[in-house]
Scaffold this active site. Structure first.
Site, short mmCIF file in Angstrom:
data_model
loop_
_atom_site.label_atom_id
_atom_site.label_comp_id
_atom_site.label_asym_id
_atom_site.label_seq_id
_atom_site.Cartn_x
_atom_site.Cartn_y
_atom_site.Cartn_z
N ASP A 11 0.86 -1.18 0.00
CA ASP A 11 0.00 0.00 0.00
C ASP A 11 0.90 1.24 0.00
OD1 ASP A 11 -2.49 1.49 0.40
OD2 ASP A 11 -1.74 1.83 2.42
N ASP A 13 -0.21 5.31 0.81
CA ASP A 13 -0.42 6.33 1.84
C ASP A 13 -0.47 5.73 3.24
OD1 ASP A 13 -0.59 7.98 -0.31
OD2 ASP A 13 -2.73 8.41 -0.15
N ASP A 199 -1.79 -0.69 5.95
CA ASP A 199 -2.14 -0.09 7.24
C ASP A 199 -3.62 0.09 7.45
OD1 ASP A 199 -2.23 2.07 5.23
OD2 ASP A 199 -2.55 3.38 6.95
#
Length: 259
Positions: A11, A13, A199
């Protein structure tokens, strides 16, 4: 592709990119080793091809596919920012066929344009313009009556359009997830050991399906709940946030896997 012992899916951001500055500088040591050792790093994000292509080139992984628009599509190796928008155009046509009372309850990126996207997301005008260049999916907001929302989703489903809830937006597409794209891409490389890092809740399936999932700490959101495989060590969590945690975790993996 013979000889590939490891593949990484990440991922962006809050994971590889710092939550506030969007910098990946803290992950530079691990990224350098992965590049030098020929380990593919597959970017997997809700971002569009127009947003991901320049970042992929900056990181030195233009020869590796990237998962775009939260799994609704894939940016091919070497492809530029414009991968075609046939799926997106078809999706917008389907929206236009819905009953007026249902269509009026949904406003998407294609309705807002770059200026509206910047207003709704907080992106800079330049970033909003890239986010508007969509190929596979349409994020937006439902503002209609609560009891009409399911009718809206059912009408879309009749045309093969699926809706997925994200952190804020309801995203419409013809299917595809980060996890499903991860499996297909890994197969192209001969199914090496898969490491996935993320996250957020929309990373959960990808993290759990990998051989090793790494939850990168993000103090700006609630921690992900306990996940399948965590007790057995198939899921790890970093203590450092963002690219710092990413870097430490991947340096450890490089040593453990003997890469």
């Amino acid at each position: 592709m013979p000889g590939i012992a490891l593949i990484v899916f990440t991922d962006l951001d809050g994971t590889l990119l710092d939550h506030d500055s969007y910098s990946h500088a803290a992950a530079a040591p691990a990224l350098r080793q992965l590049r030098d050792k020929g380990v593919p790093v597959v970017l997997a994000s809700s971002k569009t091809a127009a947003e991901i292509a320049p970042l992929r080139a900056e990181l030195g992984f233009s020869h590796v596919p990237a998962i775009v628009e939260n799994g609704a599509g894939v940016l091919a190796p070497g492809a530029g920012a414009d991968g075609g928008d046939a799926d997106y155009a078809r999706l917008r046509r389907i929206l236009a066929t819905l009953p007026a009372e249902l269509r009026a309850g949904f406003q998407g990126f294609g309705d807002w344009g770059p200026e509206g996207i910047a207003r709704e997301t907080g992106l800079s005008p330049q970033s909003a313009a890239l986010a508007a260049r969509r190929s596979f999916s349409e994020p937006g907001l439902w503002s209609g009556a609560a009891d009409a929302r399911q009718a809206f989703l059912d009408a879309l489903a009749a045309h093969g359009v699926r809706a997925r809830e994200g952190g804020r937006f309801l995203t419409l597409s013809f299917g595809g997830t980060k996890a499903a794209q991860m499996g297909a891409i890994a197969a192209r490389y001969g199914n090496p050991f898969i490491v996935a890092l993320g996250d957020a809740p929309n990373d959960t399936e990808m993290l759990e399906r990998a051989d090793l999932g790494i939850v990168v700490a993000n103090p700006h959101r609630a921690p992900l709940p306990d996940m399948a495989g965590e007790d057995a060590g198939h899921i790890r969590r970093t203590t450092e946030p963002g690219p710092s945690g990413w870097n430490r975790a991947m340096l450890d993996v490089i040593v453990e896997r003997g890469i």
